[in-house]
Design a protein around this motif. Structure first.
Motif, PDB file in Angstrom:
ATOM      1  N   GLY A 161       0.804  -1.218   0.000  1.00 50.15           N
ATOM      2  CA  GLY A 161       0.000   0.000   0.000  1.00 50.15           C
ATOM      3  C   GLY A 161       0.835   1.264   0.000  1.00 50.15           C
ATOM      4  O   GLY A 161       2.051   1.231  -0.215  1.00 50.15           O
ATOM      5  N   ASP A 162       0.161   2.396   0.233  1.00 50.17           N
ATOM      6  CA  ASP A 162       0.841   3.691   0.277  1.00 50.17           C
ATOM      7  C   ASP A 162       1.561   3.895   1.600  1.00 50.17           C
ATOM      8  O   ASP A 162       2.358   4.816   1.751  1.00 50.17           O
ATOM      9  N   LEU A 163       1.230   3.056   2.565  1.00 54.11           N
ATOM     10  CA  LEU A 163       1.857   3.129   3.884  1.00 54.11           C
ATOM     11  C   LEU A 163       2.359   1.721   4.174  1.00 54.11           C
ATOM     12  O   LEU A 163       1.581   0.776   4.218  1.00 54.11           O
ATOM     13  N   THR A 164       3.669   1.591   4.280  1.00 51.05           N
ATOM     14  CA  THR A 164       4.287   0.270   4.307  1.00 51.05           C
ATOM     15  C   THR A 164       5.225   0.155   5.495  1.00 51.05           C
ATOM     16  O   THR A 164       5.846   1.138   5.899  1.00 51.05           O
ATOM     17  N   GLY A 165       5.320  -1.051   6.053  1.00 48.53           N
ATOM     18  CA  GLY A 165       6.297  -1.322   7.095  1.00 48.53           C
ATOM     19  C   GLY A 165       7.477  -2.090   6.510  1.00 48.53           C
ATOM     20  O   GLY A 165       7.338  -2.800   5.515  1.00 48.53           O
ATOM     21  N   TYR A 166       8.655  -1.939   7.133  1.00 51.78           N
ATOM     22  CA  TYR A 166       9.870  -2.639   6.707  1.00 51.78           C
ATOM     23  C   TYR A 166      10.382  -3.403   7.914  1.00 51.78           C
ATOM     24  O   TYR A 166      10.708  -2.803   8.942  1.00 51.78           O
ATOM     25  N   LEU A 167      10.402  -4.741   7.796  1.00 47.93           N
ATOM     26  CA  LEU A 167      10.664  -5.594   8.950  1.00 47.93           C
ATOM     27  C   LEU A 167      12.099  -6.130   8.926  1.00 47.93           C
ATOM     28  O   LEU A 167      12.591  -6.585   7.888  1.00 47.93           O
ATOM     29  N   PHE A 168      12.732  -6.106  10.090  1.00 49.78           N
ATOM     30  CA  PHE A 168      14.086  -6.620  10.280  1.00 49.78           C
ATOM     31  C   PHE A 168      14.080  -7.561  11.482  1.00 49.78           C
ATOM     32  O   PHE A 168      13.166  -7.520  12.309  1.00 49.78           O
ATOM     33  N   ARG A 169      15.122  -8.388  11.588  1.00 52.28           N
ATOM     34  CA  ARG A 169      15.256  -9.268  12.754  1.00 52.28           C
ATOM     35  C   ARG A 169      16.713  -9.275  13.173  1.00 52.28           C
ATOM     36  O   ARG A 169      17.610  -9.445  12.344  1.00 52.28           O
ATOM     37  N   CYS A 170      16.932  -9.098  14.474  1.00 52.74           N
ATOM     38  CA  CYS A 170      18.298  -9.103  15.015  1.00 52.74           C
ATOM     39  C   CYS A 170      18.913 -10.493  14.833  1.00 52.74           C
ATOM     40  O   CYS A 170      18.297 -11.508  15.165  1.00 52.74           O
ATOM     41  N   LEU A 171      20.142 -10.534  14.314  1.00 57.34           N
ATOM     42  CA  LEU A 171      20.826 -11.808  14.065  1.00 57.34           C
ATOM     43  C   LEU A 171      21.329 -12.439  15.357  1.00 57.34           C
ATOM     44  O   LEU A 171      21.743 -13.589  15.368  1.00 57.34           O
ATOM     45  N   HIS A 172      21.314 -11.701  16.459  1.00 62.24           N
ATOM     46  CA  HIS A 172      21.887 -12.197  17.715  1.00 62.24           C
ATOM     47  C   HIS A 172      20.803 -12.610  18.701  1.00 62.24           C
ATOM     48  O   HIS A 172      20.825 -13.713  19.216  1.00 62.24           O
ATOM     49  N   TYR A 179      10.258  -0.233  10.762  1.00 67.67           N
ATOM     50  CA  TYR A 179       9.862   1.173  10.637  1.00 67.67           C
ATOM     51  C   TYR A 179       8.825   1.265   9.532  1.00 67.67           C
ATOM     52  O   TYR A 179       8.638   0.314   8.770  1.00 67.67           O
ATOM     53  N   SER A 180       8.128   2.382   9.469  1.00 70.03           N
ATOM     54  CA  SER A 180       7.095   2.538   8.449  1.00 70.03           C
ATOM     55  C   SER A 180       7.354   3.826   7.688  1.00 70.03           C
ATOM     56  O   SER A 180       7.968   4.756   8.204  1.00 70.03           O
ATOM     57  N   ASP A 181       6.911   3.866   6.446  1.00 70.37           N
ATOM     58  CA  ASP A 181       6.904   5.148   5.747  1.00 70.37           C
ATOM     59  C   ASP A 181       5.758   5.192   4.746  1.00 70.37           C
ATOM     60  O   ASP A 181       5.145   4.169   4.430  1.00 70.37           O
ATOM     61  N   ALA A 182       5.450   6.392   4.326  1.00 71.54           N
ATOM     62  CA  ALA A 182       4.295   6.613   3.464  1.00 71.54           C
ATOM     63  C   ALA A 182       4.742   7.263   2.171  1.00 71.54           C
ATOM     64  O   ALA A 182       5.755   7.950   2.132  1.00 71.54           O
ATOM     65  N   SER A 183       3.963   7.044   1.115  1.00 70.08           N
ATOM     66  CA  SER A 183       4.307   7.617  -0.197  1.00 70.08           C
ATOM     67  C   SER A 183       4.119   9.126  -0.165  1.00 70.08           C
ATOM     68  O   SER A 183       3.378   9.643   0.638  1.00 70.08           O
TER      69      SER A 183
END
Ligand SMILES: [Zn+2]
Ligand SMILES: [Zn+2]
Length: 183
Positions: A161-172, A179-183
């Motif tokens: 969508g126009d508002l999207t989350g970006y997912l990460f995972r700690c390797l440890h 975090y999220s951002d919008a168009s």
């Protein structure tokens, strides 16, 4: 599976949409790309760039600018904790596929290391991940968004969508970050 390179900080670049299968010749190594990179390049723009050339660092050198600076695939210029080694930042920026986001993309960090980028997410993907939700809220609070507006924004996220989350995972420690951002 053919010789797909492995990336510690971006384990599934096809899944995240940063690479597609292609037999076009890579501009850097002239071999069939296999996996063609589709993310951002901060440097000279290739028509076709394979993931092997990102992994082994040849793309960063060969697409570098006339001033001698290497090409980068992620801008890590801000939000980096002091305890993350410079070598990690070089691996993220020069030897790891980046990803497209609405605004300037950035990496997330935990346990004195860069985290692994898992991909775009929406509310349905993160609603059961309290650590990711806490991270999203903390980031919005830092931007001055008040708590109820932050909750509304997080609940409105869609993977495409126009508002999207970006997912990460700690390797440890395995903590999810987002975090999220919008168009
Ligand atoms: Zn190549
Ligand atoms: Zn951690």
């Amino acid at each position: 599976m053919f010789d797909a390179p492995r990336f510690r900080y971006h384990p599934d670049p096809v899944g995240t949409g940063s690479a597609v299968r292609s037999d076009e010749a890579c501009d850097v190594c002239n071999r069939p790309a296999g996996l063609k990179y589709t993310g951002p390049v901060y440097g000279r723009q290739p028509e076709v760039l394979c993931l092997r050339c990102i992994a082994d660092g040849t793309a960063a050198v060969s697409l570098g600018l006339p001033d001698g600076s290497q090409a980068e695939f992620t801008d890590v210029g801000w939000g980096v904790p002091d305890d993350v080694p410079k070598a990690v930042l070089e691996e993220i920026s020069q030897r790891t596929p980046g990803f497209i986001s609405w605004q300037q993309e950035h990496w997330l960090y935990h346990c004195a290391d860069a985290a692994a980028f898992l991909g775009r997410v929406g509310w349905d993907d993160v609603r059961r991940l309290p650590d990711a939700l806490a991270s999203l809220r903390a980031e919005l609070a830092q931007l001055g968004v008040d708590a109820s507006a932050a909750d509304e924004q997080v609940a409105a996220m869609h993977r495409d969508g126009d508002l999207t989350g970006y997912l990460f995972r700690c390797l440890h420690c395995g903590t999810h970050l987002a975090y999220s951002d919008a168009s």
